[in-house]
Design an enzyme around this catalytic site. Structure first.
Site, PDB file in Angstrom:
ATOM      1  N   LYS A   9       0.850  -1.202   0.000  1.00 57.37           N
ATOM      2  CA  LYS A   9       0.000   0.000   0.000  1.00 57.37           C
ATOM      3  C   LYS A   9       0.877   1.241   0.000  1.00 57.37           C
ATOM      4  CE  LYS A   9       0.826   1.336   4.495  1.00 57.37           C
ATOM      5  NZ  LYS A   9       1.685   2.464   4.837  1.00 57.37           N
ATOM      6  N   PRO A  90       9.919  -4.337   0.152  1.00 57.22           N
ATOM      7  CA  PRO A  90      10.944  -4.162   1.183  1.00 57.22           C
ATOM      8  C   PRO A  90      10.322  -4.075   2.578  1.00 57.22           C
ATOM      9  CG  PRO A  90      10.841  -2.241  -0.282  1.00 57.22           C
ATOM     10  CD  PRO A  90       9.898  -3.245  -0.831  1.00 57.22           C
ATOM     11  N   GLY A  94       7.420   1.338   5.066  1.00 56.25           N
ATOM     12  CA  GLY A  94       6.233   2.206   4.959  1.00 56.25           C
ATOM     13  C   GLY A  94       5.258   1.735   3.908  1.00 56.25           C
ATOM     14  N   LEU A  95       5.448   0.494   3.434  1.00 53.37           N
ATOM     15  CA  LEU A  95       4.604  -0.029   2.350  1.00 53.37           C
ATOM     16  C   LEU A  95       3.653  -1.129   2.823  1.00 53.37           C
ATOM     17  CD1 LEU A  95       7.371  -0.127  -0.414  1.00 53.37           C
ATOM     18  CD2 LEU A  95       5.492   1.525  -0.218  1.00 53.37           C
ATOM     19  N   SER A  99       2.125  -6.439   7.034  1.00 55.04           N
ATOM     20  CA  SER A  99       0.681  -6.403   7.335  1.00 55.04           C
ATOM     21  C   SER A  99      -0.115  -7.058   6.211  1.00 55.04           C
ATOM     22  CB  SER A  99       0.202  -4.958   7.500  1.00 55.04           C
ATOM     23  OG  SER A  99       0.896  -4.329   8.540  1.00 55.04           O
ATOM     24  N   ASP A 132      -2.389  -1.819  10.630  1.00 52.88           N
ATOM     25  CA  ASP A 132      -2.649  -1.757   9.185  1.00 52.88           C
ATOM     26  C   ASP A 132      -3.273  -3.032   8.625  1.00 52.88           C
ATOM     27  OD1 ASP A 132      -1.518   0.703   8.917  1.00 52.88           O
ATOM     28  OD2 ASP A 132       0.295   0.033   7.888  1.00 52.88           O
TER      29      ASP A 132
END
Ligand code: C5P
Length: 283
Positions: A9, A90, A94-95, A99, A132
């Site tokens: 995301k 990775p 932050g992607l 989750s 998340d």
């Protein structure tokens, strides 16, 4: 045997509204699933067992194992499963990779073990695994509230193209939240505007990221990567989640490929990605 992609995301906007008594932060965000994905395969097995393309992530604390064990305990499942996880997203970037892996594991094992759990049953377990994780049961474009676990789906729009880039260093989400200053808290107005634009025009502009200043203080290479992307991208750039990955919006696949190559030539991890609508998601 069952296989599915676990998509990454990006946050089109994220505002921290304040610190909560439980140690988490109250936030609002608009999230978007993108085509970068891990792959997860589950098969029947005696115990829960994980093999991962990245040996550093092949341990019992991996959210995939925790997702499997929590579903197994909640539904009193006697069978185990072997999970094969191929990583492309990775980690700690932050992607939402971990989750997304956890949410996809819940969905695949619900099928493999024939549990018949509803999406809201899975969402309860998902929220225990991480803030998340519930979003990844829904995917597409979505409005996020609370500590991240309250998810309102938004309509799918036209394809959008992005370039994702980071300085190849992990960044702890907990550290970034802990270092947010109160003057960096937002009202939520910028993120509500992004949500309303999606509802009006189906195309979301980038809003703001209230974690950006904290992330850049902790991780200067993330700021350099952001600025390098900004210098090359004609459109807007935003940090995704707690970073260190930045996202540039581009007009189409050719521009995405060119910008990706330029960032890679400078030593950054970079990839082109397309928005994935809820309708395109396999899980
Ligand atoms: O929920 P999750 O375990 O993914 O969050 C990782 C860490 O990020 C939390 O332990 C917390 O320190 C921080 N966090 C936060 N507020 C949120 C989400 C996460 O402070 N809404």
């Amino acid at each position: 045997m069952r296989t599915a992609p676990a998509y990454a995301k990006i946050n089109l906007s994220l505002e921290v509204l304040g610190r909560r008594l439980d140690g988490y932060h109250e936030l609002v965000s608009v999230m978007q699933t993108v085509s970068l994905s891990d792959e997860i395969t589950v098969q029947p097995n005696v115990a829960v067992q994980l093999s991962c393309s990245d040996p550093a992530l092949e341990h019992r604390d991996n959210l995939v194992v925790r997702a499997a064990e929590s579903l197994r305990a909640e539904w009193s499942v006697e069978d185990g499963c072997s999970v094969v996880l191929t990583k492309r997203i990775p980690a700690a970037a932050g992607l939402g990779g971990g989750s997304s892996d956890a949410a996809t594991t819940l969905v695949l094992l619900n099928e493999l073990w024939n549990l018949g759990a509803s999406l809201s049953d899975l969402a309860v377990l998902a929220a225990q695994l991480g803030s998340d994780v519930p979003y990844f049961l829904v995917g597409g474009t979505a409005f996020i509230e609370g500590r991240g676990e309250r998810v309102t789906p938004l309509p799918d729009g036209a394809d959008q193209y992005f370039v994702l880039a980071n300085p190849r260093v992990p960044l702890s989400t907990a550290d970034v939240f802990r270092n947010v200053r109160s003057e960096e808290h937002g009202t939520g107005a910028a993120t509500l505007e992004v949500r309303d634009q999606v509802l009006r025009s189906r195309i979301a502009p980038f809003g703001v990221n209230g974690l950006q200043d904290s992330a850049f203080r902790i991780c200067p290479p993330a700021q350099r990567c952001f600025e390098s992307l900004q210098a090359r991208a004609p459109g807007s750039v935003i940090l995704s989640g707690s970073g260190p990955t930045s996202v540039a919006r581009v007009d189409g696949p050719d521009e995405a490929t060119q910008l990706t190559r330029a960032m890679q030539a400078d030593g950054y991890w970079a990839t082109a990605a397309k928005s994935i609508g809820r309708g395109e998601m396999i899980v």
